[in-house]
Write a protein that holds these residues in place. Structure first.
Motif, PDB file in Angstrom:
ATOM      1  N   HIS A 149       0.836  -1.043   0.046  1.00  0.00           N
ATOM      2  CA  HIS A 149       0.040  -0.022   0.082  1.00  0.00           C
ATOM      3  C   HIS A 149       0.739   1.088   0.094  1.00  0.00           C
ATOM      4  O   HIS A 149       0.235   2.562  -0.124  1.00  0.00           O
ATOM      5  CB  HIS A 149      -0.947   0.209   1.273  1.00  0.00           C
ATOM      6  N   SER A 150       2.254   1.200   0.237  1.00  0.00           N
ATOM      7  CA  SER A 150       3.082   2.396   0.466  1.00  0.00           C
ATOM      8  C   SER A 150       3.624   2.685  -0.988  1.00  0.00           C
ATOM      9  O   SER A 150       4.451   3.633  -1.028  1.00  0.00           O
ATOM     10  CB  SER A 150       4.231   2.272   1.450  1.00  0.00           C
ATOM     11  N   PHE A 208       3.325   2.693  -5.379  1.00  0.00           N
ATOM     12  CA  PHE A 208       2.225   3.270  -6.281  1.00  0.00           C
ATOM     13  C   PHE A 208       2.887   3.193  -7.616  1.00  0.00           C
ATOM     14  O   PHE A 208       3.845   3.309  -8.050  1.00  0.00           O
ATOM     15  CB  PHE A 208       2.221   4.720  -5.962  1.00  0.00           C
ATOM     16  N   ASN A 209       1.710   3.034  -8.750  1.00  0.00           N
ATOM     17  CA  ASN A 209       1.896   3.069  -9.850  1.00  0.00           C
ATOM     18  C   ASN A 209       0.958   4.462 -10.141  1.00  0.00           C
ATOM     19  O   ASN A 209      -0.267   4.096 -10.141  1.00  0.00           O
ATOM     20  CB  ASN A 209       1.306   1.880 -10.569  1.00  0.00           C
ATOM     21  N   GLY A 210       1.551   5.411 -10.490  1.00  0.00           N
ATOM     22  CA  GLY A 210       0.629   6.535 -10.599  1.00  0.00           C
ATOM     23  C   GLY A 210       0.207   6.779  -9.362  1.00  0.00           C
ATOM     24  O   GLY A 210       0.785   7.030  -7.965  1.00  0.00           O
ATOM     25  N   ASP A 211      -1.147   7.130  -9.237  1.00  0.00           N
ATOM     26  CA  ASP A 211      -1.898   7.503  -7.791  1.00  0.00           C
ATOM     27  C   ASP A 211      -2.462   5.965  -7.361  1.00  0.00           C
ATOM     28  O   ASP A 211      -3.027   6.087  -6.324  1.00  0.00           O
ATOM     29  CB  ASP A 211      -3.196   8.221  -8.115  1.00  0.00           C
ATOM     30  N   LEU A 212      -2.366   4.804  -7.903  1.00  0.00           N
ATOM     31  CA  LEU A 212      -2.985   3.654  -7.363  1.00  0.00           C
ATOM     32  C   LEU A 212      -1.836   2.739  -6.472  1.00  0.00           C
ATOM     33  O   LEU A 212      -0.819   2.548  -7.095  1.00  0.00           O
ATOM     34  CB  LEU A 212      -3.312   2.823  -8.449  1.00  0.00           C
ATOM     35  N   PRO A 213      -2.126   2.638  -5.439  1.00  0.00           N
ATOM     36  CA  PRO A 213      -1.111   1.834  -4.470  1.00  0.00           C
ATOM     37  C   PRO A 213      -1.085   0.392  -5.087  1.00  0.00           C
ATOM     38  O   PRO A 213      -2.020  -0.155  -5.805  1.00  0.00           O
ATOM     39  CB  PRO A 213      -1.877   1.815  -3.145  1.00  0.00           C
ATOM     40  N   ASP A 214      -0.035  -0.352  -4.773  1.00  0.00           N
ATOM     41  CA  ASP A 214       0.230  -1.613  -5.486  1.00  0.00           C
ATOM     42  C   ASP A 214      -0.352  -2.833  -4.562  1.00  0.00           C
ATOM     43  O   ASP A 214      -0.399  -4.051  -5.020  1.00  0.00           O
ATOM     44  CB  ASP A 214       1.724  -1.857  -5.384  1.00  0.00           C
ATOM     45  N   ASP A 266       7.596  12.999 -11.289  1.00  0.00           N
ATOM     46  CA  ASP A 266       6.838  13.133 -12.592  1.00  0.00           C
ATOM     47  C   ASP A 266       6.478  14.364 -13.159  1.00  0.00           C
ATOM     48  O   ASP A 266       5.385  14.949 -13.170  1.00  0.00           O
ATOM     49  CB  ASP A 266       5.859  12.066 -12.508  1.00  0.00           C
ATOM     50  N   GLY A 312      -0.952   1.242 -15.109  1.00  0.00           N
ATOM     51  CA  GLY A 312       0.263   1.747 -15.156  1.00  0.00           C
ATOM     52  C   GLY A 312       1.319   1.034 -15.863  1.00  0.00           C
ATOM     53  O   GLY A 312       1.310  -0.050 -16.582  1.00  0.00           O
TER      54      GLY A 312
END
Length: 392
Positions: free
Chosen positions: A21-22, A24-30, A111, A344
């Motif tokens: 959860h810490s 990310f791919n862009g704004d989405l957590p893994d 980015d 992502g």
């Protein structure tokens, strides 16, 4: 004293990282990313040799999901490893597998446009002998030469870009810009970037006359920070063994503790491993990064291509296993994830499978990346000065 082979299957994660959860791919957590699990669910996977060593069991252990088609009873030691370094990148994963969690926070470029601070841009221009650079932002290696390749041929300016990893990549045409000129440029700017705690400067040569036929070559070169403390490669040398690297391992460790290095295409690297199985001496360590699953399939979000590449590797593995001698140890694992089904294009924070041939059979459970180094050191009689514990 026998030999040890460590094969890192680049980006072949198995989900379940508790801190996903810490990342990310862009704004989405893994959270929920699972390279192997989603390939199995969405495409299916026929890898009988990997499964016999415990691949399906490792995925089930890591995430608790079903693995249809991968249900063999493991014939080796098997488990899943969890990383502690604050990164989901190549140097972090490989250093920790070699016994050294990254002792600092990597520097990442924003980015934004421009992504690089003025002093970095100025250094890039000086090293290239140009008035400017192209891109100066986030991109992936395929898209960036499609977007800027033709302008690069017109202006002669290098294409400089980054990603979610701690990296600065430079793409340039092998003929028009010059491959050696590109390598010299990377070599010149690398110390500045390393001082900033940027993990790697990567040369990305390409060929082609226009956008329609641009393609990257196999002459990639990584200029990475040298590990600040001794790692597994050094431990083995100190014990009197030789260390043979296959693939980009030599670059990742800046050749620290490495006696021989082989690079090339996947087929070349597999042939090199076949040869080392016949020629490596007692007490030697073979450290390989085999198949760029992430570069070719993960970053491109190509589920079918990733599955096919794993199946091709499994066919080779079935021919390689009989080449191992009495007392040899083979460990197969990965450095991070790169779920091809995930939104992502970046790596994904995951646990990784650990499959061991040559040390009996049984469940390792959830272990640490550094436990891989400790186990290989124990097998070779090398003194480990890392934090891991042997699972042998």
């Amino acid at each position: 004293m026998a030999r040890a082979f460590l094969i890192v299957l680049d980006s072949v994660g198995c989900g379940g990282a508790p801190d996903a959860h810490s990342f990310f791919n862009g704004d989405l957590p893994d959270t929920g990313a699972n390279t192997l699990g989603h390939i199995i669910a969405q495409h299916g996977l026929r890898v009988p040799n990997l499964d016999a060593l415990g691949l399906g069991a490792a995925v089930r252990l890591s995430t608790g999901i079903e693995t249809p088609g991968l249900d063999a009873e493991p014939q080796g030691l098997w488990g899943a490893a969890r990383e502690v370094s604050r990164g989901k990148d190549t140097p972090s994963g490989h250093w920790e597998l070699a016994g050294l969690p990254v002792p600092w926070e990597w520097t990442y470029f924003p980015d934004a446009s421009p992504a690089f601070p003025p002093e970095v841009t100025a250094a890039l221009c000086r090293a290239a002998g140009t008035d400017g650079i192209l891109c100066n932002g986030h991109s992936n290696g395929i898209k960036v030469i499609e977007d800027f390749g033709e302008e690069h041929l017109k202006t002669g300016w290098p294409i400089c870009y980054t990603s979610a990893d701690s990296v600065l990549q430079i793409a340039a045409h092998e003929a028009a810009f010059g491959r050696e000129r590109l390598l010299d440029m990377c070599r010149e700017v690398a110390p500045l970037l390393h001082d900033m705690r940027v993990g790697r400067v990567i040369a990305r040569p390409f060929v082609g006359a226009c956008k329609a036929d641009f393609k990257r070559t196999q002459n990639r070169r990584d200029f990475a920070i040298t590990p600040p403390e001794p790692v597994l490669t050094n431990w083995v040398q100190d014990a009197g063994g030789k260390v043979h690297s296959v693939g980009k391992i030599g670059d990742i460790f800046s050749m620290s503790g490495i006696d021989t290095s082989v690079k090339g295409r996947d087929a070349d690297l597999m042939a090199a491993l076949d040869g080392l199985a016949a020629s490596a001496g007692q007490g030697d360590f073979v450290f390989a990064n085999l198949v760029e699953f992430d570069t070719d399939y993960g970053h491109r979000r190509d589920v079918a291509g990733y599955a096919a590449a794993l199946e091709r590797f499994d066919l080779w593995l079935g021919q390689f296993l009989p080449r191992l001698g009495m007392g040899d140890l083979l460990v197969l694992t990965a450095d991070h994830g790169n779920d091809p089904s995930w939104p992502g294009t970046d790596h994904t924070r995951e646990q990784v499978p650990v499959l061991v041939c040559g040390a009996g059979k049984g469940e390792i459970g959830i272990c640490g990346f550094t436990d891989v180094a400790a186990s290989i050191a124990a097998h070779l009689g090398a003194k480990a000065n890392g934090t891991g514990r042997s699972f042998l």
